[in-house]
Design an enzyme around this catalytic site. Structure first.
Site, mmCIF file in Angstrom:
data_model
loop_
_atom_site.group_PDB
_atom_site.id
_atom_site.type_symbol
_atom_site.label_atom_id
_atom_site.label_comp_id
_atom_site.label_asym_id
_atom_site.label_seq_id
_atom_site.Cartn_x
_atom_site.Cartn_y
_atom_site.Cartn_z
ATOM 1 N N LYS A 163 31.012 90.722 34.502
ATOM 2 C CA LYS A 163 30.896 89.904 34.131
ATOM 3 C C LYS A 163 32.145 89.384 32.930
ATOM 4 C CE LYS A 163 27.297 87.764 30.830
ATOM 5 N NZ LYS A 163 26.104 88.220 30.063
ATOM 6 N N LYS B 134 29.274 88.733 38.799
ATOM 7 C CA LYS B 134 28.101 87.418 37.643
ATOM 8 C C LYS B 134 29.327 86.531 37.117
ATOM 9 C CE LYS B 134 25.265 86.323 34.164
ATOM 10 N NZ LYS B 134 24.706 86.334 32.850
HETATM 11 C C1 PBG Z 1 23.090 87.499 27.741
HETATM 12 C C2 PBG Z 1 22.586 86.646 29.094
HETATM 13 C C3 PBG Z 1 23.953 85.630 29.726
HETATM 14 C C4 PBG Z 1 23.348 85.182 31.162
HETATM 15 C C5 PBG Z 1 22.383 86.213 31.717
HETATM 16 N N1 PBG Z 1 22.638 87.296 30.180
HETATM 17 C C6 PBG Z 1 24.311 84.614 29.215
HETATM 18 C C7 PBG Z 1 25.361 84.951 28.212
HETATM 19 O O1 PBG Z 1 26.236 85.774 28.497
HETATM 20 O O2 PBG Z 1 26.087 84.202 27.868
HETATM 21 C C8 PBG Z 1 23.761 84.457 31.731
HETATM 22 C C9 PBG Z 1 22.686 83.846 33.202
HETATM 23 C C10 PBG Z 1 22.852 82.383 33.864
HETATM 24 O O3 PBG Z 1 23.769 81.875 32.814
HETATM 25 O O4 PBG Z 1 21.715 82.394 34.441
HETATM 26 N N2 PBG Z 1 23.843 88.728 28.029
#
Ligand code: PBG
Length: 330
Positions: free
Chosen positions: A197, A252
């Site tokens: 991520k 992601k």
């Molecule tokens: C939180 C989380 C996020 C997303 C999914 N879980 C945001 C972040 O890490 O700030 C983002 C999903 C998206 O942008 O569609 N842990």
């Protein structure tokens, strides 16, 4: 002119194009991320995500039922937590009568065969919107955060979550969650790890949706989410999570990271998911709403690119729209 190999020959007809098509997209590859909030009969628009809404549990059940009826195998739910329930120590994250456990039990009761994925991270529950606990100098505390993620996972598993999905990027969390699930007899609760991520700016609309952007202010998540410049590091993260007991791994965001997705699938051949995040959704929507791109075609092209790069399943805010479209086309 005589040419022995004319690749265009096979592209000439619809039937031969079909016969040599290498990848496919079906509704069974889609996971629908949904936002859940407290209340009754409430649907709130999210301005940067046209067509996506925050839903109270009763409304969530309706849309989830439609997903199930259209053949979407699973949904992923994200909570919008009231300010009064956010705190420095994020205790609300393992409250057994909190919003997520309530939503999970309602979903499993009314649509038992729809897979339910819950997000494991502290950001909806912390006062500052960070995914971890913070010390007085502003450092994110890894191990103390993991203790809470374990409690959160057990709480969700107990409520009936089929899959817990740690999205926090703390070190060692998958192993600790797996051990805790085993010890507590949740041997069939699956772990979908957000392994690679990235510290991406494409999460903006999501943060608006869960009301985290203001909390976060100008601070970043760079000390735990990955540097967009890195690729080998993603393989290392995936390897650790698989060794620690993850059933599925995820990359992601999606479209800017297709190379990562490809490498992860090529290297490990494990169930590999991708998240087409809120910012990717917003970009496509903005262009199609302006008439600059053709909506249906662009959405389907973006999704087949994930399948081509190696994704088994795709988390996408287009899931419901695409499932409706596929039903219409069939
Ligand atoms: C939180 C989380 C996020 C997303 C999914 N879980 C945001 C972040 O890490 O700030 C983002 C999903 C998206 O942008 O569609 N842990």
């Amino acid at each position: 002119m005589t040419i022995t190999n004319r690749p265009r020959r096979m592209r000439q007809d619809e039937f031969s194009r079909k016969l040599m098509r290498e990848n496919n997209l079906s509704v069974s590859h889609l996971i629908y991320p949904m936002f859940v909030m407290d209340g009754n009969r409430t649907r709130q628009d999210i301005s940067s995500m046209p067509g996506i809404q925050r839903l109270s549990i009763d409304e969530l059940l309706k849309d989830a039922k439609e997903c199930f009826d259209l053949g979407i195998p699973a949904i992923a739910i994200f909570p919008v937590i009231e300010d009064s329930l956010r705190s420095v120590n994020a205790e609300e994250c393992f409250n057994e009568s909190g919003l997520i456990p309530k939503a999970v039990s309602a979903l499993k009761k009314s649509i038992p065969k729809l897979g339910v994925i819950t997000d494991i991270a502290l950001d909806p529950y912390t006062s500052n919107g960070q995914d971890g606990l913070v010390d007085k100098d502003g450092n994110i505390l890894n191990d103390q955060t993991v203790d809470l993620l374990v409690k959160q996972s057990l709480c969700h598993a107990k409520a009936g979550a089929d899959i817990v999905a740690p999205s926090d990027m703390m070190d060692g969390r998958v192993g600790r969650i797996r051990q805790a699930l085993e010890k507590n007899n949740f041997i069939n609760t699956k772990i979908l790890s957000y392994s690679a991520k990235y510290a991406s700016s494409f999460y903006g609309p999501f943060r608006e949706a869960v009301a985290s952007s203001k909390k976060l202010g100008s601070s970043s998540k760079d000390t735990y989410q990955m540097d967009p410049a890195n690729s080998d590091e993603a393989l290392n993260e995936v390897k650790l999570d698989l060794d620690e007991g993850a059933d599925m791994v995820m990359v992601k965001p999606g479209m800017p990271y297709l190379d990562i997705l490809y490498r992860v699938k090529e290297t490990f051949q494990k169930p590999t998911f991708v998240y087409q995040v809120s910012g990717e959704f917003a970009m496509i929507k903005a262009a199609t709403q302006n008439g600059w791109l053709e909506e249906e075609k662009v959405i389907l092209e973006s999704l087949i690119s994930f399948r081509r790069a190696g994704a088994d399943a795709i988390l996408t805010y287009f899931a419901l729209e695409v499932a409706r479209l596929m039903k219409k086309l069939n």
